[in-house]
Design a protein around this motif. Structure first.
Motif, PDB file in Angstrom:
ATOM      1  N   VAL A 197       0.810  -1.221   0.000  1.00 42.42           N
ATOM      2  CA  VAL A 197       0.000   0.000   0.000  1.00 42.42           C
ATOM      3  C   VAL A 197       0.844   1.271   0.000  1.00 42.42           C
ATOM      4  O   VAL A 197       0.306   2.360  -0.240  1.00 42.42           O
ATOM      5  CB  VAL A 197      -0.962   0.023   1.212  1.00 42.42           C
ATOM      6  CG1 VAL A 197      -1.838  -1.196   1.225  1.00 42.42           C
ATOM      7  CG2 VAL A 197      -0.198   0.150   2.529  1.00 42.42           C
ATOM      8  N   SER A 198       2.138   1.160   0.265  1.00 44.75           N
ATOM      9  CA  SER A 198       2.981   2.358   0.325  1.00 44.75           C
ATOM     10  C   SER A 198       3.856   2.517  -0.909  1.00 44.75           C
ATOM     11  O   SER A 198       3.854   3.580  -1.552  1.00 44.75           O
ATOM     12  CB  SER A 198       3.853   2.328   1.582  1.00 44.75           C
ATOM     13  OG  SER A 198       4.742   1.225   1.561  1.00 44.75           O
ATOM     14  N   GLN A 199       4.606   1.494  -1.262  1.00 45.16           N
ATOM     15  CA  GLN A 199       5.609   1.646  -2.304  1.00 45.16           C
ATOM     16  C   GLN A 199       5.006   1.745  -3.704  1.00 45.16           C
ATOM     17  O   GLN A 199       5.322   2.670  -4.457  1.00 45.16           O
ATOM     18  CB  GLN A 199       6.601   0.471  -2.246  1.00 45.16           C
ATOM     19  CG  GLN A 199       7.797   0.644  -3.171  1.00 45.16           C
ATOM     20  CD  GLN A 199       8.864  -0.408  -2.921  1.00 45.16           C
ATOM     21  OE1 GLN A 199       8.730  -1.220  -2.019  1.00 45.16           O
ATOM     22  NE2 GLN A 199       9.899  -0.388  -3.712  1.00 45.16           N
ATOM     23  N   LEU A 200       4.142   0.807  -4.073  1.00 51.64           N
ATOM     24  CA  LEU A 200       3.610   0.779  -5.435  1.00 51.64           C
ATOM     25  C   LEU A 200       2.815   2.036  -5.789  1.00 51.64           C
ATOM     26  O   LEU A 200       3.062   2.662  -6.822  1.00 51.64           O
ATOM     27  CB  LEU A 200       2.761  -0.478  -5.647  1.00 51.64           C
ATOM     28  CG  LEU A 200       3.544  -1.796  -5.736  1.00 51.64           C
ATOM     29  CD1 LEU A 200       2.587  -2.965  -5.912  1.00 51.64           C
ATOM     30  CD2 LEU A 200       4.537  -1.756  -6.886  1.00 51.64           C
ATOM     31  N   PRO A 201       1.828   2.457  -4.949  1.00 46.50           N
ATOM     32  CA  PRO A 201       1.102   3.683  -5.302  1.00 46.50           C
ATOM     33  C   PRO A 201       1.999   4.915  -5.365  1.00 46.50           C
ATOM     34  O   PRO A 201       1.792   5.791  -6.205  1.00 46.50           O
ATOM     35  CB  PRO A 201       0.068   3.811  -4.171  1.00 46.50           C
ATOM     36  CG  PRO A 201      -0.084   2.443  -3.620  1.00 46.50           C
ATOM     37  CD  PRO A 201       1.268   1.827  -3.732  1.00 46.50           C
TER      38      PRO A 201
END
Length: 375
Positions: A296-300
């Motif tokens: 939820v943090s890196q990809l978006p």
């Protein structure tokens, strides 16, 4: 307030005793900054060229010297036959082959149009477009030089009816690293803060200490604030260290107010830390919490925040998803402060959106803790 301080002290003691958390706090941010800071750049230099000079004249060698004198090009191969061209591009030995036709010098002397061919490796479309622009600019420079020499030889004065004076208002040297560093700061902070807080409540479940909290006078809201506060201080220290290392390694300067930067960072960290707490209410183990926090943090942040890809060029459906990416708003704040140095009124709406995100995430986390843990 006494309950919140007690929870915060307890969390700080647990952090100090956990070597994995200490590694994440002190090693990972600097490592990510160095790796990504030097790896991510849109500046294309040392383009490998192959030269196929069929004419082999004084004029053709003058044209070749245009590429030799540029830092953007590196002549790696001199080709002696057409059969060599395909193999050089296939093997990746050259990115572009310059084909200078026969009678190049003769046609120039006769004031005829000369077609020079550029064969560009188009596997990487972005790089190929940049290479095309570079070689076109080099050819245009040589063409203007030849035209000017011809006009002057006739005793006429070279006059440019339109003289364009382009000035870049911000980032005058067009350093793409300075453009990407704010995105790196946003990405590093969200990864670190979400990971740290996501495993905090799960750790209580795994160790069984959550039962002690249940029978205490601590409310779910006090628990969340007490969990967030230590990581907020730690994340601010991480942000300061990243900014300090960025100034040393990449020459990053804060053009705007440090106070505005502090306010914007506080608001962003409240959102990211709240995301971590929400994840910890869902996950049952630290391993699951770690994986969820990465997802939820890196990809978006990388794909939807405008860090690498302009949001305006994305399809409308993807642009809608970018509005629920906190890094999108913080990235605007960082670039406005670090690169532009503008007043807070320019990005006040971004701070408002972050505060709304934080309030929503904290409220959901409180409800989930009340429902699942009965605190």
């Amino acid at each position: 307030m006494r309950n919140i301080i007690s929870i915060a002290k307890k969390e700080l003691i647990q952090i100090a005793r956990d070597p994995r958390s200490l590694i994440i706090i002190f090693v990972l941010p600097v490592l990510l900054l160095v790796i990504f800071g030097y790896a991510i750049s849109l500046d294309v230099k040392n383009i490998t060229l192959g030269i196929y000079d069929i004419d082999n004249s004084v004029s053709s060698r003058d044209f070749i010297r245009v590429f030799e004198g540029s830092s953007y090009f590196k002549i790696s191969e001199y080709i002696h036959g057409e059969s060599e061209i395909n193999s050089l591009i296939e093997n990746g030995d050259v990115k572009c082959v310059v084909v200078i036709p026969r009678n190049f010098s003769k046609d120039i002397e006769n004031h005829q149009n000369v077609k020079v061919q550029f064969l560009i490796d188009g596997v990487d479309g972005s790089t190929a477009s940049i290479v095309q622009n570079y070689v076109n600019a080099a050819a245009a420079f040589q063409s203007l030089k030849i035209s000017s020499e011809f006009i002057e030889s006739k005793g006429m004065k070279v006059v440019q009816p339109l003289n364009v004076d382009a000035q870049f208002w911000y980032n005058k040297d067009l350093n793409t690293t300075k453009f990407f560093i704010p995105g790196l700061i946003a990405m590093i902070l969200i990864i670190i803060s979400v990971i740290l807080t996501s495993i905090s409540l799960v750790r209580e479940k795994e160790l069984g200490t959550i039962e002690q909290i249940k029978v205490s006078s601590v409310s779910s809201f006090q628990l969340i604030i007490g969990k967030i506060f230590p990581y907020l201080i730690i994340s601010l220290l991480i942000a300061a260290s990243i900014l300090f290392m960025g100034s040393i390694l990449f020459g990053i300067e804060v053009k705007g107010s440090y106070l505005y930067l502090f306010i914007g960072t506080i608001c962003y960290l409240m959102v990211t830390l709240s995301m971590g707490v929400l994840i910890s209410t869902v996950a049952d183990s630290q391993q699951v919490a770690f994986q969820m926090s990465q997802l939820v943090s890196q990809l978006p942040t990388v794909l939807l925040s405008g860090f690498l890809f302009p949001i305006e060029s994305m399809p409308a459906a993807i642009q809608v998803l970018s509005y629920i990416t906190p890094a999108k708003y913080y990235l605007v704040i960082l670039r406005d402060i670090l690169i532009k140095g503008v007043d807070i009124s320019v990005f006040a709406d971004q701070i408002f959106y972050l505060l709304m995100f934080a309030a929503l995430l904290i409220s959901i986390s409180v409800l989930r803790i009340k429902h699942t843990e009965k605190i």
